[in-house]
Design a protein around this motif. Structure first.
Motif, PDB file in Angstrom:
ATOM      1  N   ASP A  79      31.980  41.264  19.243  1.00 33.11           N
ATOM      2  CA  ASP A  79      30.862  40.826  18.398  1.00 33.11           C
ATOM      3  C   ASP A  79      31.445  39.894  17.326  1.00 33.11           C
ATOM      4  O   ASP A  79      32.578  39.437  17.445  1.00 33.11           O
ATOM      5  CB  ASP A  79      30.104  42.038  17.800  1.00 33.11           C
ATOM      6  CG  ASP A  79      30.954  42.821  16.806  1.00 33.11           C
ATOM      7  OD1 ASP A  79      32.095  42.376  16.495  1.00 33.11           O
ATOM      8  OD2 ASP A  79      30.495  43.859  16.318  1.00 33.11           O
ATOM      9  N   ASN A  80      30.732  39.664  16.241  1.00 34.26           N
ATOM     10  CA  ASN A  80      31.247  38.672  15.294  1.00 34.26           C
ATOM     11  C   ASN A  80      32.376  39.174  14.390  1.00 34.26           C
ATOM     12  O   ASN A  80      33.100  38.385  13.803  1.00 34.26           O
ATOM     13  CB  ASN A  80      30.116  38.145  14.406  1.00 34.26           C
ATOM     14  CG  ASN A  80      29.295  37.128  15.150  1.00 34.26           C
ATOM     15  OD1 ASN A  80      29.773  36.519  16.110  1.00 34.26           O
ATOM     16  ND2 ASN A  80      28.056  36.947  14.723  1.00 34.26           N
ATOM     17  N   THR A  81      32.494  40.506  14.245  1.00 28.29           N
ATOM     18  CA  THR A  81      33.437  40.999  13.227  1.00 28.29           C
ATOM     19  C   THR A  81      34.524  41.953  13.726  1.00 28.29           C
ATOM     20  O   THR A  81      35.488  42.184  13.020  1.00 28.29           O
ATOM     21  CB  THR A  81      32.668  41.757  12.117  1.00 28.29           C
ATOM     22  OG1 THR A  81      31.833  42.727  12.740  1.00 28.29           O
ATOM     23  CG2 THR A  81      31.859  40.821  11.257  1.00 28.29           C
ATOM     24  N   THR A 239      37.418  33.856   7.875  1.00 31.01           N
ATOM     25  CA  THR A 239      36.155  33.448   8.502  1.00 31.01           C
ATOM     26  C   THR A 239      35.118  33.062   7.448  1.00 31.01           C
ATOM     27  O   THR A 239      34.536  31.977   7.508  1.00 31.01           O
ATOM     28  CB  THR A 239      35.582  34.624   9.337  1.00 31.01           C
ATOM     29  OG1 THR A 239      36.577  35.072  10.231  1.00 31.01           O
ATOM     30  CG2 THR A 239      34.353  34.196  10.113  1.00 31.01           C
ATOM     31  N   ARG A 245      31.210  31.676  11.601  1.00 27.76           N
ATOM     32  CA  ARG A 245      30.247  32.704  11.941  1.00 27.76           C
ATOM     33  C   ARG A 245      30.945  33.972  12.412  1.00 27.76           C
ATOM     34  O   ARG A 245      30.486  35.069  12.194  1.00 27.76           O
ATOM     35  CB  ARG A 245      29.368  32.148  13.071  1.00 27.76           C
ATOM     36  CG  ARG A 245      28.061  32.843  13.316  1.00 27.76           C
ATOM     37  CD  ARG A 245      27.244  32.015  14.304  1.00 27.76           C
ATOM     38  NE  ARG A 245      28.024  31.710  15.500  1.00 27.76           N
ATOM     39  CZ  ARG A 245      28.002  32.436  16.614  1.00 27.76           C
ATOM     40  NH1 ARG A 245      27.220  33.487  16.695  1.00 27.76           N
ATOM     41  NH2 ARG A 245      28.722  32.107  17.660  1.00 27.76           N
ATOM     42  N   SER A 246      32.078  33.771  13.084  1.00 33.52           N
ATOM     43  CA  SER A 246      32.712  34.921  13.717  1.00 33.52           C
ATOM     44  C   SER A 246      34.221  34.872  13.505  1.00 33.52           C
ATOM     45  O   SER A 246      34.814  33.788  13.412  1.00 33.52           O
ATOM     46  CB  SER A 246      32.386  34.866  15.212  1.00 33.52           C
ATOM     47  OG  SER A 246      33.438  35.397  15.961  1.00 33.52           O
ATOM     48  N   ASP A 249      36.191  32.583  15.576  1.00 38.52           N
ATOM     49  CA  ASP A 249      36.126  31.127  15.396  1.00 38.52           C
ATOM     50  C   ASP A 249      37.258  30.581  14.528  1.00 38.52           C
ATOM     51  O   ASP A 249      37.359  29.375  14.333  1.00 38.52           O
ATOM     52  CB  ASP A 249      34.786  30.744  14.731  1.00 38.52           C
ATOM     53  CG  ASP A 249      33.606  31.026  15.641  1.00 38.52           C
ATOM     54  OD1 ASP A 249      33.830  31.123  16.864  1.00 38.52           O
ATOM     55  OD2 ASP A 249      32.481  31.166  15.130  1.00 38.52           O
ATOM     56  N   ARG A 276      35.900  36.653  24.240  1.00 36.41           N
ATOM     57  CA  ARG A 276      36.445  37.164  22.980  1.00 36.41           C
ATOM     58  C   ARG A 276      37.289  38.409  23.222  1.00 36.41           C
ATOM     59  O   ARG A 276      38.323  38.607  22.593  1.00 36.41           O
ATOM     60  CB  ARG A 276      35.302  37.485  22.019  1.00 36.41           C
ATOM     61  CG  ARG A 276      34.625  36.244  21.447  1.00 36.41           C
ATOM     62  CD  ARG A 276      33.423  36.665  20.634  1.00 36.41           C
ATOM     63  NE  ARG A 276      32.805  35.566  19.909  1.00 36.41           N
ATOM     64  CZ  ARG A 276      31.775  35.729  19.093  1.00 36.41           C
ATOM     65  NH1 ARG A 276      31.244  36.939  18.921  1.00 36.41           N
ATOM     66  NH2 ARG A 276      31.262  34.702  18.442  1.00 36.41           N
TER      67      ARG A 276
END
Ligand code: GLY
Length: 594
Positions: A79-81, A239, A245-246, A249, A276
């Motif tokens: 996920d993003n985190t 980030t 966003r993630s 990235d 990811r």
């Protein structure tokens, strides 16, 4: 503000150095002499003995960047985190400064333009709401207000949010957490108490005010000295500061994305998550192998194996090109070479270990696919979920792989059955990993401490019996035994083993004194201290000496973080259980104290 990972590490360490902190190196991901935990999960982890009162050679103010592994949220990875491997920036006060300096410095580092320069409008904090164990933290709130935080941006939250402990027992206390508003388009709401669950508030830093030790029975005992333990996730902070966003990235993953050569613009969310997972798991695996973990079916080795296999399966689902794994390992090593030069020194070995596991798994994967074919043939339209789970357990086929393969042949799997099995398994492994924490470093069982000192005596005895060319190559202590690797060309004779036992037991019976001293590396070298030089805390080291208090005769003098017994009489009877080859020119002894 745009900032690179190395700039962030440097800024953080320099800032705290300017506030009197000693920069200490990252400890290994494999906790030393601590059989109760699998991996280092936070910067405070290797410091637990010091947070409980042992004096640290680096002094009372420390700072570092610590490598960490957390696998508790592995299903969220992608996920993003969430990440399994990350670096944590941290600063510690060991009975030195407390709330006011800790918060003041956090504020200064976050908001001053020469450091992170975060505008106040994007900042909010939480403090402990208070309960029977500790009062509502008005003190922390007042300090934040004095520094300029608006009262609305200070939330009072309960223990489940604002109390920090690693595992079930050990040093702990209320904390204050700092949040960054990531939405560039909408200004941050004024009332943080009401909006703290909004995902646009991202927690970036945590100052823990460690005032208690939680005992294995759950009781909180006040610590003699109050400490501060802080943790700031490097990937996450990078980030948000760069407006990304993630965590996937950031520049830390960029060279790895380039290897995958995927176009994220046209990928589905599932595909992005898989990619990811590949990046996260390969990065974590490289760091684990670098710290000595080998794939196996047990403990750390099993975690590593699972990560690698999952990455390989995901890689297959993504149709990654041949040699992608090798290329990714290379990118991790190169990307982190400046911060962790030993990655380069040990790169050949890392490639060998990971690629060997790949080879092994690819054979299993083929077998698993054949099993799957059979399963498809004998199943009707609906494949039963238990079988799908067995594929997961035995061959490392994640649910989605089995599902995807089934769909390709027009079949479905009973997902609720699979999930029920999965949940059962998860509960089992949760209980197991909670157990792993019990009696961890935090409690430093008295048996481990006795074995620790016995190991120093054994080292000294081996050097007397076999000669001064004997050097320690490694050691590992569990509740049951000490394991000690040392350089020696041949098998020890029975007479040599008996002589070592007799020497050690003689020293134990004469109840020699064990003394700890902090000195400079030069002084320690002049005194011929021996031991593993892994941790060079700035210029000072801690040395444990075992000596005869009557004559002053020194038996052993070693570099060591401790803890040790105060006098040898309490160790018990020392016995060698096994002496065997470990690797070329290295022997291994397993010994016990009774
Ligand atoms: N030890 C503090 C943290 O991990 O947040």
């Amino acid at each position: 503000m745009k900032i690179t990972a190395q700039e962030l590490r440097d800024k953080y360490l320099k800032f705290f150095q300017s506030k009197g902190h000693t920069i200490i190196p990252s400890a290994s991901l494999v906790p030393e002499n601590d059989p109760s935990v699998l991996f280092t999960t936070a910067g405070m982890h290797p410091l637990v003995p010091y947070l409980l009162g042992v004096s640290h050679p680096g002094g009372t103010r420390l700072t570092n960047v610590q490598k960490c592994i957390r696998t508790g949220d592995i299903d969220e990875v992608g996920d993003n985190t969430h990440l399994t491997f990350f670096e944590m920036l941290g600063n510690w006060s060991l009975g030195d400064y407390f709330k006011s300096d800790a918060i003041k410095w956090s504020f200064e580092f976050l908001t001053f333009s020469e450091y992170l320069g975060i505008p106040l409008e994007r900042l909010a904090v939480s403090v402990f709401a208070g309960d029977n164990d500790a009062p509502r933290d008005e003190e922390a709130a007042e300090i934040w207000k004095m520094l300029g935080l608006k009262p609305g941006r200070i939330a009072y939250l309960p223990k489940e949010n604002n109390w920090w402990i690693a595992g079930n027992a050990g040093p702990c206390g209320p904390d204050t957490e700092m949040f960054y508003w990531i939405d560039d388009g909408t200004p941050a709401p004024e009332n943080f108490q009401e909006t703290e669950k909004d995902p646009r508030w991202v927690e970036i830093w945590n100052d823990v005010f460690m005032q208690f030790e939680k005992m294995p029975d759950g009781k909180l005992v006040p610590l003699k000295k109050k400490n501060v333990d802080t943790g700031m996730g490097l990937d996450r902070t990078l980030t948000v500061l760069n407006g990304q966003r993630s965590v996937y990235d950031t520049e830390l993953f960029k060279p790895m994305w380039d290897v995958l050569a995927l176009d994220q613009e046209v990928m589905s969310n599932d595909e992005i998550k898989r990619a990811r997972i590949v990046l996260d798991h390969v990065r974590a695996s490289v760091f684990m192998v670098n710290d000595g973990v080998q794939p196996s079916n047990k403990d750390r080795g099993y975690v590593l194996r699972r990560l690698l296999r999952r990455a390989l399966v995901m890689g297959r689902l993504l149709n990654l090109k041949y040699h992608w794994l090798e290329a990714l390992i290379g990118k991790v090593v190169a990307g982190y070479a400046q911060a962790y030069p030993d990655l380069v020194d040990k790169a050949n070995q890392t490639f060998d270990v990971i690629l060997a596991e790949q080879k092994k798994f690819e054979a299993t994967l083929e077998k698993g696919l054949k099993e799957f074919e059979k399963l498809i043939k004998k199943s009707s339209e609906l494949i039963d979920g238990k079988t799908a789970f067995d594929l997961y357990q035995t061959y490392g086929f994640p649910w989605e792989l089995t599902k995807e393969l089934a769909e390709q042949s027009g079949q479905k799997i009973d997902k609720s059955q699979f999930e029920a099995e999965f949940k059962k398994h998860q509960e089992l492994s949760r209980t197991a990993s909670a157990g792993q924490f019990k009696g961890g470093l935090a409690s430093h069982s008295e048996k481990i401490v006795r074995l620790h000192t016995a190991t120093h005596l054994m080292n000294a005895a081996l050097r007397q019996v076999l000669g001064g060319q004997v050097w320690q190559k490694g050691s590992n202590i569990t509740e049951e035994r000490t394991r000690f690797d040392f350089t020696h060309g041949q098998k020890m004779t029975e007479a040599e083993k008996s002589a070592v036992e007799a020497l050690v037991n003689g020293w134990i019976e004469r109840d020699f004194t064990v003394k700890k001293e902090i000195m400079t590396l030069d002084e320690a070298r002049k005194l011929n201290a021996i031991g593993v030089f892994g941790e060079k805390y700035a210029d000072t080291v801690s040395i444990y000496t075992v000596f005869d208090p009557k004559t002053g005769e020194v038996i052993s003098r070693e570099f060591c973080g401790g803890p040790h017994v105060e006098h040898t009489g309490v160790i018990g009877k020392f016995k060698i259980q096994k002496e065997e080859a470990s690797s070329a020119g290295v022997r291994r002894i397993k010994a016990v104290v009774e």
